[in-house]
Each structure stands twice: as C-alpha cells, then as structure tokens.
Enzyme design. Structure first.
Site, PDB file in Angstrom:
ATOM      1  N   ASP A 119      46.089 141.417  48.540  1.00 11.19           N
ATOM      2  CA  ASP A 119      47.501 141.826  48.626  1.00 11.19           C
ATOM      3  C   ASP A 119      48.075 141.742  50.031  1.00 11.19           C
ATOM      4  O   ASP A 119      49.254 142.023  50.220  1.00 11.19           O
ATOM      5  CB  ASP A 119      47.651 143.292  48.193  1.00 11.19           C
ATOM      6  CG  ASP A 119      46.747 143.644  47.041  1.00 11.19           C
ATOM      7  OD1 ASP A 119      46.983 143.107  45.956  1.00 11.19           O
ATOM      8  OD2 ASP A 119      45.794 144.423  47.245  1.00 11.19           O
ATOM      9  N   TYR A 171      38.283 141.166  56.153  1.00 15.88           N
ATOM     10  CA  TYR A 171      36.940 141.076  55.570  1.00 15.88           C
ATOM     11  C   TYR A 171      36.058 140.076  56.321  1.00 15.88           C
ATOM     12  O   TYR A 171      36.482 138.942  56.594  1.00 15.88           O
ATOM     13  CB  TYR A 171      37.030 140.610  54.114  1.00 15.88           C
ATOM     14  CG  TYR A 171      37.584 141.659  53.170  1.00 15.88           C
ATOM     15  CD1 TYR A 171      36.954 142.887  53.011  1.00 15.88           C
ATOM     16  CD2 TYR A 171      38.729 141.406  52.435  1.00 15.88           C
ATOM     17  CE1 TYR A 171      37.463 143.838  52.130  1.00 15.88           C
ATOM     18  CE2 TYR A 171      39.238 142.345  51.558  1.00 15.88           C
ATOM     19  CZ  TYR A 171      38.595 143.571  51.412  1.00 15.88           C
ATOM     20  OH  TYR A 171      39.101 144.504  50.548  1.00 15.88           O
ATOM     21  N   HIS A 189      53.019 108.178  32.132  1.00 17.55           N
ATOM     22  CA  HIS A 189      53.008 108.925  33.398  1.00 17.55           C
ATOM     23  C   HIS A 189      52.262 108.118  34.454  1.00 17.55           C
ATOM     24  O   HIS A 189      51.203 107.544  34.178  1.00 17.55           O
ATOM     25  CB  HIS A 189      52.333 110.282  33.178  1.00 17.55           C
ATOM     26  CG  HIS A 189      52.561 111.260  34.303  1.00 17.55           C
ATOM     27  ND1 HIS A 189      53.819 111.670  34.707  1.00 17.55           N
ATOM     28  CD2 HIS A 189      51.679 111.923  35.103  1.00 17.55           C
ATOM     29  CE1 HIS A 189      53.701 112.542  35.706  1.00 17.55           C
ATOM     30  NE2 HIS A 189      52.416 112.703  35.965  1.00 17.55           N
ATOM     31  N   CYS A 195      43.491 138.590  52.097  1.00 15.61           N
ATOM     32  CA  CYS A 195      42.972 139.536  51.105  1.00 15.61           C
ATOM     33  C   CYS A 195      43.798 139.411  49.819  1.00 15.61           C
ATOM     34  O   CYS A 195      44.688 138.571  49.719  1.00 15.61           O
ATOM     35  CB  CYS A 195      43.062 140.964  51.632  1.00 15.61           C
ATOM     36  SG  CYS A 195      42.392 141.165  53.298  1.00 15.61           S
ATOM     37  N   ARG A 229      61.850 111.636  35.586  1.00 14.64           N
ATOM     38  CA  ARG A 229      61.411 113.013  35.313  1.00 14.64           C
ATOM     39  C   ARG A 229      60.932 113.695  36.599  1.00 14.64           C
ATOM     40  O   ARG A 229      59.755 114.046  36.723  1.00 14.64           O
ATOM     41  CB  ARG A 229      60.240 113.026  34.316  1.00 14.64           C
ATOM     42  CG  ARG A 229      60.455 112.368  32.991  1.00 14.64           C
ATOM     43  CD  ARG A 229      59.281 112.697  32.050  1.00 14.64           C
ATOM     44  NE  ARG A 229      57.977 112.432  32.631  1.00 14.64           N
ATOM     45  CZ  ARG A 229      57.311 111.281  32.524  1.00 14.64           C
ATOM     46  NH1 ARG A 229      57.812 110.269  31.825  1.00 14.64           N
ATOM     47  NH2 ARG A 229      56.136 111.130  33.096  1.00 14.64           N
ATOM     48  N   ARG A 233      45.126 110.530  31.058  1.00 12.75           N
ATOM     49  CA  ARG A 233      45.316 111.946  30.712  1.00 12.75           C
ATOM     50  C   ARG A 233      45.953 111.943  29.324  1.00 12.75           C
ATOM     51  O   ARG A 233      45.305 111.544  28.368  1.00 12.75           O
ATOM     52  CB  ARG A 233      46.150 112.628  31.802  1.00 12.75           C
ATOM     53  CG  ARG A 233      46.111 114.130  31.777  1.00 12.75           C
ATOM     54  CD  ARG A 233      46.901 114.756  32.925  1.00 12.75           C
ATOM     55  NE  ARG A 233      48.327 114.467  32.877  1.00 12.75           N
ATOM     56  CZ  ARG A 233      49.236 114.959  33.715  1.00 12.75           C
ATOM     57  NH1 ARG A 233      48.869 115.770  34.694  1.00 12.75           N
ATOM     58  NH2 ARG A 233      50.508 114.660  33.597  1.00 12.75           N
ATOM     59  N   LYS A 240      58.794 122.982  34.046  1.00  8.21           N
ATOM     60  CA  LYS A 240      57.595 123.671  33.542  1.00  8.21           C
ATOM     61  C   LYS A 240      57.115 124.694  34.572  1.00  8.21           C
ATOM     62  O   LYS A 240      57.544 124.669  35.734  1.00  8.21           O
ATOM     63  CB  LYS A 240      56.502 122.646  33.253  1.00  8.21           C
ATOM     64  CG  LYS A 240      56.075 121.861  34.479  1.00  8.21           C
ATOM     65  CD  LYS A 240      55.066 120.775  34.159  1.00  8.21           C
ATOM     66  CE  LYS A 240      54.725 119.991  35.414  1.00  8.21           C
ATOM     67  NZ  LYS A 240      53.502 119.227  35.295  1.00  8.21           N
TER      68      LYS A 240
HETATM   69  C1  PLP Z   1      54.411 114.444  32.320  1.00  5.70           C
HETATM   70  C2  PLP Z   1      55.017 114.854  33.611  1.00  5.70           C
HETATM   71  N1  PLP Z   1      56.183 114.287  33.989  1.00  5.70           N
HETATM   72  C3  PLP Z   1      56.764 114.630  35.162  1.00  5.70           C
HETATM   73  C4  PLP Z   1      56.185 115.536  36.008  1.00  5.70           C
HETATM   74  C5  PLP Z   1      56.842 115.844  37.323  1.00  5.70           C
HETATM   75  O1  PLP Z   1      56.005 115.417  38.363  1.00  5.70           O
HETATM   76  P1  PLP Z   1      56.433 115.611  39.882  1.00  5.70           P
HETATM   77  O2  PLP Z   1      56.439 117.098  40.110  1.00  5.70           O
HETATM   78  O3  PLP Z   1      55.376 114.934  40.669  1.00  5.70           O
HETATM   79  O4  PLP Z   1      57.764 115.034  40.027  1.00  5.70           O
HETATM   80  C6  PLP Z   1      54.980 116.132  35.644  1.00  5.70           C
HETATM   81  C7  PLP Z   1      54.343 117.106  36.537  1.00  5.70           C
HETATM   82  O5  PLP Z   1      53.192 117.042  36.863  1.00  5.70           O
HETATM   83  C8  PLP Z   1      54.377 115.780  34.412  1.00  5.70           C
HETATM   84  O6  PLP Z   1      53.219 116.332  34.025  1.00  5.70           O
END
Ligand code: PLP
Length: 400
Positions: A330, A281, A179, A328, A235, A147, A45
């Site tokens: 950039d 700044y 999760h 800053c 995952r 969540r 992602k």
């Molecule tokens: C549902 C889910 N699974 C797996 C992951 C992977 O997590 P991580 O990057 O801590 O391995 C995430 C990332 O936040 C997630 O939202």
C-alpha cells in the site's frame, strides 16, 4: 493541471487517478486523422485500460469514434446499458467467450460477437434463436498472431458454418477481422505478410458470397505506422489513452498523443532519518547521509509493480525522484533529500502527461520491465478515478 484546479479530492482516499477526457477526445481525433478513410473503434476493454469505461467511451464517441470494442461479454453489457441511458447506440464488438457462455443477453443487447471456430457460430446462432433476433458476427482469421482466429487452412470451415447460419437467418456477417502481432516494429516484415494473408481470407470469403460490412486488423500501432493495414475500421486501444504503442520508435508527443491519466497521492508520513538507515522491506536501500524520507500511499495492490522497487520515478515538490527500497502493498518510500521543506499532505505525482518534466507511465513501464499498457490498466480499483475535462474546466468533473 495543479491540485487546485482539480475538484473533488476524495476525502477518504490518499491517492487518485485523474483522467482528462479532453485528452481522450484529442487522441481519438489524432487517430481518426491517421486513418482518414477508416472508421475508428475505440478499444475500451479492461475498464478503458483503467481509465473508466463509460466516461472514456462517451468522450471517444464525441470525438468521432463510431465503434467500441471490449474483450468480454461481461464488459459489453454494462457498456451498452450505460450508453443507452445517454441515448447513443454505437456498434459494440466483444471477442472473448468460452464454450457454453450465455450469449443471449449479448445478442439481445445488439452486441457484435466474434467467432474463431464453428462451435462459436453454432452457439451464437442458438442465442439468436433464443432471442428471436439476428446476431451480428465478426469472423476472425489468424493471420499470424497465433492467438484468436481460425488458421487460414481452417477458415473455410468457419465460412461454411457462417454461411449455414446466415441461410437460416440466425446470423449476419458484420465483420471479418484479425490482429497484428508485430505492428509496433515498423520495419518488421510480419505486418505486410499478415495483411497479405488477411486479403487472401477476404477474397476467399468473397468467393463464398460473404462480404462483411467491415474488415479490420489494425490496433494502435497498425493505425499509426501501417496505412496498408487500415481497411474499413481501425481498433486503437493504448493510443486512445495518449500512450505510444512503441516507445522505442516514437514518443506520445511525436505521435501527437496526450496521456490522459495522472496518478497522484498525498504524502502520509515525512520524517528525518540519520545516515545508515535501512529503508522498507529487506533494507535494499539505505541512507548515506541525514535525509528526509517521504511515504507515498500507493503500492503494488494499487498496481504499481513491485519490480519497479528502487527505480519507479515520483515527482515531489517539482523534483523528479525515485522510489527508495521495496514497493510495499500500500505504500512506498521516497528519499527527498535533506532540508527539502516537504511536508505531510504534499502532493506526489507518480505519473502523468510528462509535459512538465514529471514521470510518465512509460517510465514506470521501463522501471518495471513491462509496457505502459500494464501500468495504466493495472491501477487498482482502490484508487478513485476522477474525470475532468480540461477543455471545459469545472464541467463534467465526476468521481467514478
Ligand atoms: C483484438 C484487439 N484489438 C485491438 C486492441 C488494441 O490494441 P492497442 O492497445 O495496442 O491499440 C487489442 C488490445 O490488445 C486487442 O486485443
């Protein structure tokens, strides 16, 4: 990896992010070895945590990942299209959509979808009817993250909705998942409690006649620290990119992970400044003696957090220094000291693998009071990604 070994410095850009696909493959192998009885879903992602979606997904699959995971359907569709062009069709799970989303393109593209509530099952089933296909669904149970997912007391309703949609052929239950909230604290009792709640939910599904292809709950920290949480599929996200999910517990090197991203820039201005010169700044920093100031053409619009002002580490000419004054939009300034010999065009390494003593994403995270996830995924679109393969020098180098 020196500047000379990396082809394709983008002519119009003063900075770049180099992503080593050999490191991605190495990390996926490390994760596979950590969970030998489970399949690996590389979580890609957010443009593969800023590393570049398709090159990373392809490298992860080459190294043995058999699933890919993204948050949004809008991420899954280009991933499927890009992989189709290369002739590979792994399962892809997308887990984030709001009521009323157009799910038909996802079902048509064989994207597995997550459901946390009956409305999601109904909308996925409607998309399946519209496309004439059976949708693959992962039922999510909230085992303690609070969540996504149905709370355990509502999981029965989710199972009922799934059973109805399965009976009319619109969905199949590909997965049951959850999760972990505290897996990066190996001593926390929360992980074992979550695994227990998850196991109870799986039993409940089994009694309802629902036995999914895969059960999954472990992200990187679950994969690396909690074997009891591995189930059929792990995952990992952050560890795929070579970054430790728990810097206070174990470094990347401790976990046999290789950070894949290196962010570097070429100095745009170098000048001598007298003692007492205010920098950037607000003049939060001031020179105490005659010195040389160097300007690094990266700033918070490129993802370097302003909260790391006065602190973010930068390597110039092999010396680890730090940002002077405010970061800053950039640019940022580094005091390289008197008589340094540093010149415009010289390389500044903002972060990388750290194996040469240079700065790391973890150090930037610490300087900014955040986590490495936010550092790498925050590197802005203005910074070109250059993919290299240190295992195959000169091949697969491409700008993205
Ligand atoms: C549902 C889910 N699974 C797996 C992951 C992977 O997590 P991580 O990057 O801590 O391995 C995430 C990332 O936040 C997630 O939202």
């Amino acid at each position: 990896m020196s500047e000379m070994t990396v082809p394709g410095w983008p002519a119009t850009h003063p900075a770049r992010a180099i992503v080593d696909l050999a490191a991605i493959r190495h990390n996926v192998r490390t994760l596979g070895a950590a969970a030998p009885s489970s399949a690996v879903m590389a979580v890609v992602k957010a443009d593969a945590y800023g590393h570049g979606l398709l090159p990373v997904a392809t490298a992860a699959l080459q190294a043995g990942a058999t699933w890919l995971g993204v948050a949004q359907v809008a991420e899954a569709l280009p991933l499927r299209a890009g992989l189709d062009a290369t002739g590979v069709r792994p399962p892809i799970l997308a887990w984030l959509f709001a009521p009323g989303a157009d799910l038909a393109p996802a079902v048509a593209a064989d994207i597995d979808l997550s459901a946390s509530a009956p409305w999601a099952i109904e909308e996925i089933a409607a998309a399946a009817r519209a496309t004439g296909r059976t949708a693959r669904v992962h039922l999510k149970v909230d085992t303690g993250m609070s969540r996504g997912g149905a709370r355990p007391e509502a999981f029965g309703d989710l199972l009922d909705a799934a059973a109805r949609a399965r009976a009319d052929g619109t969905i199949e239950v590909a997965g049951i998942w959850s999760h972990l909230a505290c897996a990066d604290e190996p001593d926390s009792p929360v992980t074992a409690q979550q695994v227990e709640v998850f196991t109870a939910a799986l039993d409940q599904a089994g009694r309802a006649g629902i036995r999914p292809e895969v059960r999954h709950i472990a992200q990187s920290a679950g994969t690396l620290f909690h074997p009891a949480a591995h189930f059929d599929l792990v995952r990992p996200g952050i560890a795929t990119y070579g970054l430790t999910p728990a810097p206070a517990v174990a470094s990347s090197a401790d976990l046999d992970l290789r950070p894949a991203m290196r962010v570097e820039a070429r100095l745009t201005v170098v000048k001598t400044a007298p003692p007492g010169t205010g920098i950037s700044y607000g003049h939060r920093a001031r020179t105490t003696a005659e010195t040389t100031l160097a300007v690094v053409p990266l700033g918070y619009a490129d993802g370097l957090p302003r909260t790391a002002s006065d602190a973010g580490p930068v390597s110039i000419a092999g010396r680890k220094l730090h940002v002077a004054g405010r970061i800053c939009m950039d640019q940022m300034v580094v005091d390289v000291g008197p008589g340094s010999g540093v010149r415009e065009g010289d390389l500044a390494v903002v972060f990388g693998a750290g194996d040469d003593g240079g700065p790391t994403a973890d150090e930037w995270a610490e300087a900014a009071g955040t986590i490495s996830y936010e550092i790498v995924s925050g590197i802005g679109a203005r910074v070109p990604r250059v993919h290299v393969d240190t295992a195959r020098p000169g091949r697969e180098a491409a700008e993205a």
